[in-house]
Design an enzyme around this catalytic site. Structure first.
Site, PDB file in Angstrom:
ATOM      1  CE  LYS A 140      -3.845  -2.033   2.607  1.00 28.39           C
ATOM      2  NZ  LYS A 140      -4.904  -1.866   1.609  1.00 28.39           N
TER       3      LYS A 140
ATOM      4  NE  ARG B  62     -10.796  -9.309  -3.919  1.00 25.48           N
ATOM      5  CZ  ARG B  62     -11.051  -8.298  -4.730  1.00 25.48           C
ATOM      6  NH1 ARG B  62     -11.203  -8.512  -6.026  1.00 25.48           N
ATOM      7  NH2 ARG B  62     -11.136  -7.068  -4.274  1.00 25.48           N
TER       8      ARG B  62
END
Length: 512
Positions: free
Chosen positions: A286, A360
């Site tokens: 990130k 996910r």
């Protein structure tokens, strides 16, 4: 937590540090003037019926969450009156909305930090109103203090401890419905605040192993069966998604199964929570400015954990199984790389195009595991995508499902308990974007509609014929702004009350 009691006593004679009353913006039929809400009649009478006028002189408007303090009238045993805004006055013969009561009680409780005892004389039409007020008080008074002043009692920025005790006026201590409403408010609020504590805990102290230990301790206390799969068990079972996300961290992943069962249950509800105890993005690191709050990426697992324990404490006549998919997503020499292919617990293979789309992956394994028990419905909860925050903002979560009626039922449950949510679609044309030349599916698809793409990915790992819904709570899970209503800065515990309500509706057979 703040202690709650019920009382039928009159406000003037009650020994307390403050009396809380409600005020509202008058309906159009009253020219929009400030009005004193039901429950405060004795207080208004002590001001010779001029309480509204006095408050208007002090600048009060009745706006939602507005707090105005003034000296109590002569003869009161409490020295302070606190007027809190309820927003718009309801139409004739309509009572105040439960969420308005919840927010008002929360704002007042927060404003009374440093106070030992307060009496809440807010509108009470029935037992559910008492429950809403009780929840507002307990959630509004929340403070996370574990890392302040060497563990001394919680204090806010002004050095004041949270409200210690609250008496709810209009509540009958011996009335079964009133007592049940209060007990429910305490159980749900305590577990929601437990979820907030977990979310706020720094990642150096909360990793998959320690989270699992906390879940084990709570399960033992409340008669919940617990199973923890460590790295060896995950490897043996073939949980490639959870392992692929956690392999880059020194703190190994865990899959925790919490099973609450009732001898009277006719239905089984499975809850699945994303539990990334810290998300660096992995190799797809990130950028600066996006890491600081990533301790909150386990908010879905915290919500599921809290909901299962609350169901047990309430003795709901439904079987509730919670799956906590726990991992820490870190970059290292052993971390999963973009381009790697993972074989999931379901047997499907996933090409990892972006290691920051990790939630996910852990959810996929947990969803397939939950599906093996063939529950009546599965609901997963996750801080899954920034795209959902862009779509719905910071206070509303998105709901996707493989069944329109179930999506509507989940939305209605969320709105009923006061958690803003919005139904979102699963457009079939977006599925093609996840086609992979190498594996069965890729973990990324089209950039536009990314929150919906994530929902489509998860749907691939729900067992055939099982009703499923996905809650993307990325926006409201962590409040980076100032507190409002009963919502504090930091971890919010969003979705806990929705999940508990879904469990209640499943138990009663009223879930659509």
């Amino acid at each position: 937590m703040t202690a709650l009691t019920l009382s039928t006593a009159a406000a003037p004679g009650l020994r307390a540090d403050a009396i809380v009353v409600g005020v509202a913006k008058g309906a159009a039929s009253r020219s929009g003037d400030l009005v004193v809400a039901p429950g405060a009649e004795a207080v208004d009478k002590a001001y010779d019926g001029r309480l509204a006028g006095v408050l208007e002189t002090l600048g009060a408007s009745g706006a939602e969450g507005e707090v105005t303090k003034l000296p109590a009238p002569s003869g009161f045993k409490a020295p302070l009156v606190v007027a809190v805004g309820l927003g718009a006055e309801p139409e004739k013969d309509a009572g105040y909305d439960g969420e308005a009561l919840r927010k008002a009680a929360g704002a007042a409780a927060r404003a009374l930090a440093g106070t030992k005892k307060a009496a809440f004389a807010l509108p009470v039409g029935d037992a559910s109103d008492l429950g809403a007020i009780g929840e507002g008080v307990l959630l509004g008074a929340y403070s996370f203090d574990s890392y302040k002043e060497n563990g001394k009692p919680a204090k806010d920025k002004n050095g004041k401890a949270p409200l210690a005790e609250a008496t709810l006026l209009g509540g009958k201590p011996r009335d079964a419905a009133h007592k049940a409403a209060l007990a429910r408010a305490v159980a749900v609020s305590e577990e929601l605040n437990r979820a907030r504590d977990l979310i706020n805990t720094p990642p150096n102290d909360l990793n998959p192993e320690s989270f699992a230990a906390i879940a084990q301790a709570a399960a033992k206390e409340h008669g919940i069966k617990v199973q923890v799969l460590d790295v060896k068990a995950l490897e043996k079972g073939g949980y490639g998604g959870i392992l692929g996300v956690g392999v880059g961290s020194a703190a190994g992943p865990r899959l925790v199964k919490l099973s609450y069962t009732s001898s009277k249950a006719k239905k089984h509800l499975a809850l699945v929570g994303k539990g990334i105890t810290y998300d660096s993005g992995g190799i797809s690191l990130k950028p600066a400015g996006h890491n600081e709050t990533m301790k909150c990426d386990m908010s879905g697992a915290a919500a599921v954990f809290a909901a299962v324990v609350a169901a047990a404490r309430l003795g709901l006549e439904v079987n509730v199984t919670g799956w906590l998919a726990l991992a820490e997503n870190m970059p290292s020499g052993s971390a999963t790389r973009p381009g790697d292919v993972l074989r999931m617990f379901s047997g499907k293979t996933v090409e990892v195009l972006n290691t920051d789309a990790e939630g996910r992956l852990v959810l996929a394994d947990a969803l397939w595991a939950a599906s093996q028990e063939k529950p009546d419905a599965i609901v997963d909860v996750a801080t899954l995508t920034g795209a959902m925050v862009l779509a719905l903002g910071s206070r509303t979560f998105g709901i996707m499902a493989n069944d329109d009626a179930f999506r509507t039922a989940v939305h209605e449950a969320a709105e009923e308990v006061g958690e803003p949510a919005w139904p979102m679609p699963l457009p079939e044309h977006l599925r093609k974007g996840m086609d992979s030349p190498t594996a069965d599916i890729a973990n990324m698809g089209e950039r536009m509609g990314g929150g919906l793409v994530a929902g489509l990915f998860l749907r691939e790992f729900v067992g055939e014929g099982i009703t499923w819904a996905h809650l993307d709570i990325a926006g409201p899970a962590f409040n980076e702004g100032g507190p409002f209503g009963y919502t504090p800065k930091g971890g919010t515990g969003t979705a806990v009350r929705t999940l508990v309500r879904l469990a209640e509706l499943t138990a009663s057979g009223d879930l659509g």
